[in-house]
Write an enzyme that holds these catalytic residues in place. Structure first.
Site, short mmCIF file in Angstrom:
data_model
loop_
_atom_site.label_atom_id
_atom_site.label_comp_id
_atom_site.label_asym_id
_atom_site.label_seq_id
_atom_site.Cartn_x
_atom_site.Cartn_y
_atom_site.Cartn_z
CB CYS A 1 -2.42 0.69 8.72
SG CYS A 1 -1.07 0.71 7.49
CG HIS B 1 -2.82 -0.79 0.90
ND1 HIS B 1 -2.36 -0.93 2.25
CD2 HIS B 1 -3.33 -0.43 0.56
CE1 HIS B 1 -3.79 -2.04 1.98
NE2 HIS B 1 -4.32 -1.42 1.04
N1 ARG Z 1 -4.18 -6.94 7.09
C1 ARG Z 1 -4.87 -6.00 6.55
C2 ARG Z 1 -3.88 -5.90 4.77
O1 ARG Z 1 -3.62 -6.17 4.41
C3 ARG Z 1 -3.41 -4.80 6.89
C4 ARG Z 1 -3.93 -3.73 5.95
C5 ARG Z 1 -2.99 -2.33 6.12
N2 ARG Z 1 -3.36 -0.72 6.33
C6 ARG Z 1 -2.58 0.04 5.24
N3 ARG Z 1 -3.21 1.16 4.85
N4 ARG Z 1 -1.59 0.03 4.68
O2 ARG Z 1 -5.67 -5.09 4.03
#
Ligand code: ARG
Length: 298
Positions: free
Chosen positions: A281, A185
């Site tokens: 996050c 991300h």
């Molecule tokens: N386990 C979550 C996923 O893979 C973690 C999300 C993390 N969020 C972020 N904005 N990077 O979706």
């Protein structure tokens, strides 16, 4: 390496009282856990997050943030262990929100819950094409000094999400290709800060993306972090009241942030890192009308 800060290289502190109108959305970790694998951080972590420690770490972050901005909360839901990562709920600027269309099918049931939350608070829900994956502010970060949105793609959000965001929010959206699966991300490897500063890990981006960044942010405003800081989720930071909250930060990076006028605050989030998430996050900025008018007037 020790950083020696010369007076003339120091910048004005960004420290200030809580920003009027700035709000952050969080979701309590009642149902958090690593229950499946949808990013490399989750591999070998299923069932391994210490939930008591996760709660303490989340409460600690909430306490820090609550001292600097107003907080909102969305009710956690059973069976949705990743809903705690509200960054992925959507992108909200002013009264408008583009609600997420998850690439990860495990997270698709979160969409309706987040949409309901925004609707109940009077946000206008922007129409979004069914077939374009978009994981919210995890992959779409408004710059703090220019009317542009930094957009990540390559792992979760679709490359074409950027053009829809540009239409919806009437500003430039710059697509950046992510090439390292650990930084799946955009908010895991890039963080726009007040005053036009940009903290990022260059290794997560392809050449074209690095050029896009260099074309828009002068070298003196770029804070490049190394792999070790990036792996500690330093870029997954929340700026509030001039402070920058993050899971970890090397002394060298702390020195560079301080020289740029920010006060780094380390708030450990080890249990959430097992799921591939850090401070940013766990939050979503839901900006007030006043903020967007101010932004538009610039
Ligand atoms: N386990 C979550 C996923 O893979 C973690 C999300 C993390 N969020 C972020 N904005 N990077 O979706």
């Amino acid at each position: 390496m020790n950083v020696h800060l010369k007076a003339e290289t120091m910048h004005e502190p960004h420290l200030r009282a809580a920003q009027p109108g700035a709000r952050i959305l969080m979701c309590a970790p009642d149902h958090f856990g690593v229950d499946y694998v949808i990013n490399p951080w989750m591999e070998n972590q299923v069932g391994r997050a210490d939930l008591k420690r996760a709660r303490e770490q989340w409460e600690n972050l909430r306490r820090h943030l609550g001292a600097n901005v107003s907080l909102d909360f969305v009710a956690p839901a059973e069976g949705l262990p990743d809903m705690v990562f509200t960054a992925n709920a959507g992108l909200a600027i002013g009264d408008t929100v583009a609600v997420a269309r998850f690439h990860a099918k495990e997270r698709r049931p979160e969409e309706d819950l987040f949409r309901d939350w925004f609707e109940a608070r009077g946000f206008t829900i922007a129409p979004w094409p069914e077939d374009i994956a978009f994981e919210g502010a995890g992959d779409a970060l408004p710059d703090r000094a220019q009317p542009l949105i930094w957009c990540g793609h390559g792992w979760r959000s679709h490359a074409r999400a950027a053009e829809h965001l540009a239409d919806i929010f009437d500003r430039e959206a710059v697509g950046l290709k992510l090439v390292d699966p650990r930084f799946y991300h955009l908010d895991t490897c890039l963080c726009p800060l007040s005053g036009g500063w940009l903290m990022y890990y260059p290794g997560a981006f392809d050449e074209a993306a690095r050029e896009e960044i260099a074309a828009r942010v002068p070298a003196q405003r770029r804070i490049e972090v190394d792999e070790a800081d990036a792996m500690g989720f330093a870029c997954n930071a929340v700026e509030a009241g001039g402070r920058v909250f993050m899971n970890a930060c090397s002394p060298s990076l702390q020195g560079r942030l301080a020289a740029a006028g920010f006060q780094p605050v380390v708030t450990p989030l080890s249990e959430f890192l097992k799921s591939g998430g850090g401070a940013k996050c766990l939050t979503l900025e839901v900006q007030s009308r006043a903020y967007s008018e101010q932004t538009a007037r610039r």
